[in-house]
Scaffold this motif. Structure first.
Motif, mmCIF file in Angstrom:
data_model
loop_
_atom_site.group_PDB
_atom_site.id
_atom_site.type_symbol
_atom_site.label_atom_id
_atom_site.label_comp_id
_atom_site.label_asym_id
_atom_site.label_seq_id
_atom_site.Cartn_x
_atom_site.Cartn_y
_atom_site.Cartn_z
ATOM 1 N N TYR A 1 77.787 12.613 57.703
ATOM 2 C CA TYR A 1 76.773 13.676 57.560
ATOM 3 C C TYR A 1 76.695 14.168 56.117
ATOM 4 O O TYR A 1 76.817 15.363 55.861
ATOM 5 C CB TYR A 1 77.091 14.845 58.500
ATOM 6 C CG TYR A 1 77.043 14.449 59.960
ATOM 7 C CD1 TYR A 1 75.860 14.524 60.669
ATOM 8 C CD2 TYR A 1 78.174 13.971 60.603
ATOM 9 C CE1 TYR A 1 75.797 14.133 61.997
ATOM 10 C CE2 TYR A 1 78.128 13.575 61.931
ATOM 11 C CZ TYR A 1 76.937 13.662 62.632
ATOM 12 O OH TYR A 1 76.880 13.267 63.936
ATOM 13 N N PHE B 1 76.876 18.721 64.887
ATOM 14 C CA PHE B 1 76.421 18.290 63.563
ATOM 15 C C PHE B 1 75.042 17.637 63.640
ATOM 16 O O PHE B 1 74.220 17.803 62.739
ATOM 17 C CB PHE B 1 77.441 17.343 62.912
ATOM 18 C CG PHE B 1 78.680 18.062 62.402
ATOM 19 C CD1 PHE B 1 78.813 19.438 62.515
ATOM 20 C CD2 PHE B 1 79.705 17.356 61.791
ATOM 21 C CE1 PHE B 1 79.943 20.101 62.045
ATOM 22 C CE2 PHE B 1 80.843 18.009 61.309
ATOM 23 C CZ PHE B 1 80.956 19.373 61.443
ATOM 24 N N ASP B 2 74.788 16.887 64.723
ATOM 25 C CA ASP B 2 73.447 16.304 64.903
ATOM 26 C C ASP B 2 72.408 17.418 64.972
ATOM 27 O O ASP B 2 71.336 17.315 64.376
ATOM 28 C CB ASP B 2 73.393 15.463 66.191
ATOM 29 C CG ASP B 2 73.947 14.052 65.982
ATOM 30 O OD1 ASP B 2 73.949 13.583 64.822
ATOM 31 O OD2 ASP B 2 74.377 13.419 66.966
ATOM 32 N N GLU C 1 71.843 18.957 61.582
ATOM 33 C CA GLU C 1 71.079 18.054 60.743
ATOM 34 C C GLU C 1 69.592 18.070 61.084
ATOM 35 O O GLU C 1 68.744 17.836 60.231
ATOM 36 C CB GLU C 1 71.643 16.636 60.902
ATOM 37 C CG GLU C 1 71.478 15.784 59.675
ATOM 38 C CD GLU C 1 72.328 14.537 59.724
ATOM 39 O OE1 GLU C 1 72.734 14.056 58.674
ATOM 40 O OE2 GLU C 1 72.609 14.027 60.831
ATOM 41 N N ARG C 2 69.283 18.348 62.350
ATOM 42 C CA ARG C 2 67.880 18.389 62.762
ATOM 43 C C ARG C 2 67.263 19.755 62.515
ATOM 44 O O ARG C 2 66.153 20.028 62.949
ATOM 45 C CB ARG C 2 67.766 18.060 64.247
ATOM 46 C CG ARG C 2 68.112 16.638 64.528
ATOM 47 C CD ARG C 2 67.906 16.329 65.974
ATOM 48 N NE ARG C 2 68.782 17.117 66.839
ATOM 49 C CZ ARG C 2 69.023 16.797 68.105
ATOM 50 N NH1 ARG C 2 68.463 15.757 68.621
ATOM 51 N NH2 ARG C 2 69.819 17.524 68.829
ATOM 52 N N LYS D 1 67.312 9.166 62.415
ATOM 53 C CA LYS D 1 68.263 9.617 61.398
ATOM 54 C C LYS D 1 69.337 8.549 61.150
ATOM 55 O O LYS D 1 69.650 8.220 60.006
ATOM 56 C CB LYS D 1 68.908 10.886 61.958
ATOM 57 C CG LYS D 1 69.590 11.751 61.018
ATOM 58 C CD LYS D 1 70.178 12.901 61.799
ATOM 59 C CE LYS D 1 71.352 12.413 62.607
ATOM 60 N NZ LYS D 1 71.927 13.458 63.471
ATOM 61 N N LYS E 1 70.174 6.332 57.713
ATOM 62 C CA LYS E 1 71.503 6.300 57.091
ATOM 63 C C LYS E 1 71.954 4.856 56.863
ATOM 64 O O LYS E 1 72.534 4.536 55.829
ATOM 65 C CB LYS E 1 72.519 7.015 57.981
ATOM 66 C CG LYS E 1 72.410 8.522 57.911
ATOM 67 C CD LYS E 1 73.478 9.173 58.770
ATOM 68 C CE LYS E 1 73.230 10.670 58.875
ATOM 69 N NZ LYS E 1 74.140 11.319 59.814
ATOM 70 N N LEU F 1 67.616 14.462 55.675
ATOM 71 C CA LEU F 1 67.571 15.801 56.270
ATOM 72 C C LEU F 1 66.133 16.207 56.585
ATOM 73 O O LEU F 1 65.838 16.689 57.665
ATOM 74 C CB LEU F 1 68.183 16.839 55.326
ATOM 75 C CG LEU F 1 69.693 17.037 55.343
ATOM 76 C CD1 LEU F 1 70.050 18.279 54.544
ATOM 77 C CD2 LEU F 1 70.234 17.171 56.758
ATOM 78 N N ALA G 1 64.792 14.108 59.418
ATOM 79 C CA ALA G 1 65.387 14.477 60.707
ATOM 80 C C ALA G 1 64.703 15.722 61.268
ATOM 81 O O ALA G 1 64.400 15.790 62.457
ATOM 82 C CB ALA G 1 66.886 14.727 60.543
ATOM 83 N N ILE G 2 64.420 16.675 60.411
ATOM 84 C CA ILE G 2 63.758 17.904 60.853
ATOM 85 C C ILE G 2 62.354 17.591 61.352
ATOM 86 O O ILE G 2 61.946 17.994 62.435
ATOM 87 C CB ILE G 2 63.734 18.949 59.707
ATOM 88 C CG1 ILE G 2 65.163 19.398 59.388
ATOM 89 C CG2 ILE G 2 62.844 20.137 60.072
ATOM 90 C CD1 ILE G 2 65.300 20.240 58.128
ATOM 91 N N TYR H 1 62.447 15.624 64.622
ATOM 92 C CA TYR H 1 62.868 16.473 65.735
ATOM 93 C C TYR H 1 61.749 17.410 66.183
ATOM 94 O O TYR H 1 61.456 17.533 67.370
ATOM 95 C CB TYR H 1 64.113 17.266 65.331
ATOM 96 C CG TYR H 1 64.608 18.170 66.435
ATOM 97 C CD1 TYR H 1 65.143 17.629 67.591
ATOM 98 C CD2 TYR H 1 64.522 19.548 66.326
ATOM 99 C CE1 TYR H 1 65.587 18.446 68.619
ATOM 100 C CE2 TYR H 1 64.964 20.369 67.339
ATOM 101 C CZ TYR H 1 65.504 19.823 68.486
ATOM 102 O OH TYR H 1 65.940 20.633 69.494
#
Lengths: 434, 148
Positions: free
Chosen positions: A151, A280-281, A284-285, B29, B33, B43, B46-47, B50
């Motif tokens: 992460y 942590f996932d 991160e989102r 995500k 990576k 980051l 991912a936001i 989501y």
């Protein structure tokens, strides 16, 4: 020598290739090659899950032995509060420290006190912090490594306050050196550890500096001799013994202890790697932004659940909890003086000496176009696989196997299912030919 | 490099399936990576992924999520069959939400979804038809670290 120091080694003579470690490893760092487990050093975060599941005792934690003490003119034991958790209210910290001195250490230091100071320092930091949230505790080196490796985007959320064990060791060495007129390198500071991972934080700190600790002895190694040594330690009055305990520091032995004793309103306490990965996932989102602080421990229940402890995890967790409740009931105040802590805080006494940098895994390829190409190949290989994650190929699951093939570390024929299919195909071919 | 050379992955999302919600964004995500995309871009991606995924889960019957990756960009196209958005301008305002109380109790529907996507994307297009569905087209560039 490998680039990374690890506190866990596989003993090939004892390994029977039974693959429990292969399946449990949270970072897919293990492969079984030629019937023996091997580790991909870059991927290992020293969580110790493999030690716990190995049926052959082939995975060995590397901690120091008592013999290491002879390297120094003066030695100090600094036990993790998880050592206190082994005994709870039955044997209080004062007596445990006394026992350690009888074991051959010149002195024993109550780390719970420093934990208390650091608790206050964390409180101060949280109070003035205005950056992205939630901040994450750094006391568990596995958590720090998990963030560095898997992460890296969360690296700035690791709280930059140093760990109590490092702060205590630094402080003690300075004091002892002065007191005895010895150079600091003649003072040996030894951590009494509940887990092997503290060993790597000593040998190879995440922030790439130098640890102030000189080694670590496991609670399992110390426990037996300590029990006999404590028999001869004179008992203090119960009240007096209780008053010398730092309630804030006691909390560090178990998950949630810090948040409880500091009465943090908006924090999460998480333990166990699978749970931590979920949290942590989410971070991160972009979730959990409203949380101030995450207390995270790789071992279930926190440090009292470390793989090098003796007492049953739930029992030691309960022992610490009862001790905290007793202190709360008796209205015994936390021992560090908050004004003193604020003064030290202002002098930057508690801060990490260096920044923790990310250490992301090597991508499929350094070149972006080639990495994308390899990722497509990985998908193609994966399509051919049975997707039952049997592990017979020596990789932990089909997806990782596909990656190993693309990286040239395995061949599709290593998959038994592909081999059988090929064999059947050839047989069929021969039969139709004849 | 043409779009054809890129990596394309597709995911189906079921509306109302809060059990599996969030899995698409984790897969995206992890994919980024593996490829070695910069953490800062991951980051943001991912936001975005989501929030886009959760919009389908919360407001549509089903949705199709396509991510395509080239050395230049990450593009996410999310097409759903659902209620649609009557006033996109309003939906793009922070804090505006039509989420039900039940959703809010689960911690969703703070009215940050679409604004969050817009904030973290380099290119963002939204088309919606009431009663039919919504289509999001989101691009993040890989060759510059931050959106200007």
């Amino acid at each position: 020598m490998s680039q990374y120091y690890h506190s866990i080694r596989v003993n090939p003579e004892k390994c029977h290739g039974r693959m429990r470690c292969l399946r449990i490893c949270p970072t897919q760092a293990i492969r079984v090659r030629n019937g023996k487990a091997t580790k991909i050093e870059e991927r290992c975060i020293d969580c110790g899950e493999c030690i716990n599941v190995c049926p052959s005792g082939a995975i060995v934690p590397q901690t120091d032995l008592f013999g290491e003490l002879t390297r120094f003119r003066h030695t100090v034991a600094i036990p993790s509060p998880a050592l206190y958790a082994q005994f709870g209210r039955e044997i209080l910290p004062g007596k445990i420290l006394g026992g350690l001195k009888k074991l051959g250490f010149d002195d024993a230091f109550d780390l719970a006190y420093t934990c208390g100071e650091v608790s206050f320092a964390i409180q101060e930091y949280l109070r003035e912090y205005r950056g992205p949230k939630p901040l994450i505790s750094n006391v568990c080196p596995t958590i720090v490594r998990l963030i560095q490796v898997k992460y890296p985007g969360l690296i700035d959320l690791i709280i930059p306050i140093n760990t109590p064990r490092e702060i205590a060791a630094k402080n003690i060495k300075q004091k002892k050196a002065k007191q005895y007129g010895l150079p600091e390198k003649e003072i040996g500071a030894f951590y009494i550890t509940p887990c092997p991972v503290k060993m790597i934080s000593i040998k190879q700190p995440a922030e790439k500096g130098k640890s102030h600790l000189d080694g670590a002895l496991s609670i399992t190694d110390v426990y037996g001799p300590l029990l006999s040594a404590m028999e001869g330690v004179e008992k203090e009055s119960y009240r007096k013994a209780l008053e010398s305990i730092c309630i804030l520091g006691m909390g560090w032995a178990m998950v949630g202890g810090m948040s409880r004793t500091l009465r943090l309103k908006n924090s999460l306490a998480v333990s166990g790697l699978t749970e931590i990965i979920k949290v942590f996932d989410d971070i991160e989102r972009g979730k959990l932004r409203d949380i101030d602080f995450v207390e995270a421990y790789s071992c279930a229940q926190g440090c009292c659940g470390g793989s090098l402890t003796v007492e049953n995890v739930y029992s030691s967790h309960n022992k610490i909890l009862k001790l905290i409740e007793t202190l709360e009931f008796e209205k015994i105040k936390a021992c560090p003086d908050i004004r003193q802590v604020r003064k030290l805080y202002a002098e930057k006494y508690f801060f990490l000496e260096r920044k923790i940098e990310p250490r992301p895994l090597t991508p499929l390829d350094e070149d972006l176009s080639r990495a994308i190409k390899k990722r497509k190949e990985k998908d193609e290989v994966y399509k051919l696989l049975p997707k039952i994650d049997c592990g017979a190929c020596g990789s932990p699951d089909c997806l990782t196997f596909a990656e190993d093939v693309v990286l040239g570390q395995a061949e599709t024929d290593d998959c038994v299912f592909i081999r059988i299919e090929k064999h059947e195909g050839q047989k069929h071919h021969r039969e139709t030919q004849s | 490099m043409s779009e054809d050379d890129g990596l394309v992955q597709t995911f189906e999302i079921t509306g109302g399936d809060f059990n599996r919600a969030g899995r698409v964004s984790i897969q995206i995500k992890d994919l980024l990576k593996e490829i070695g995309i910069e953490p800062e871009i991951i980051l943001r991606a991912a936001i975005v992924a989501y929030e886009a995924e959760m919009n389908v889960v919360m407001y549509a019957q089903k949705g199709h999520f396509q991510v395509s990756l080239t050395p230049a960009s990450i593009r996410m196209i999310v097409q759903d069959e659902g209620a649609g958005i009557p006033d996109i301008g309003l939906a793009l305002q922070e804090g505006y939400s039509t989420a039900s109380n039940a959703m809010r109790e689960m911690g969703f529907g703070a009215g940050m979804g679409l604004p969050n996507i817009k904030k973290n994307a380099d290119q963002f297009e939204i088309v919606s038809e009431v009663g039919i569905g919504t289509r999001l087209d989101i691009v993040l560039y890989l060759n510059k670290a931050k959106k200007e």
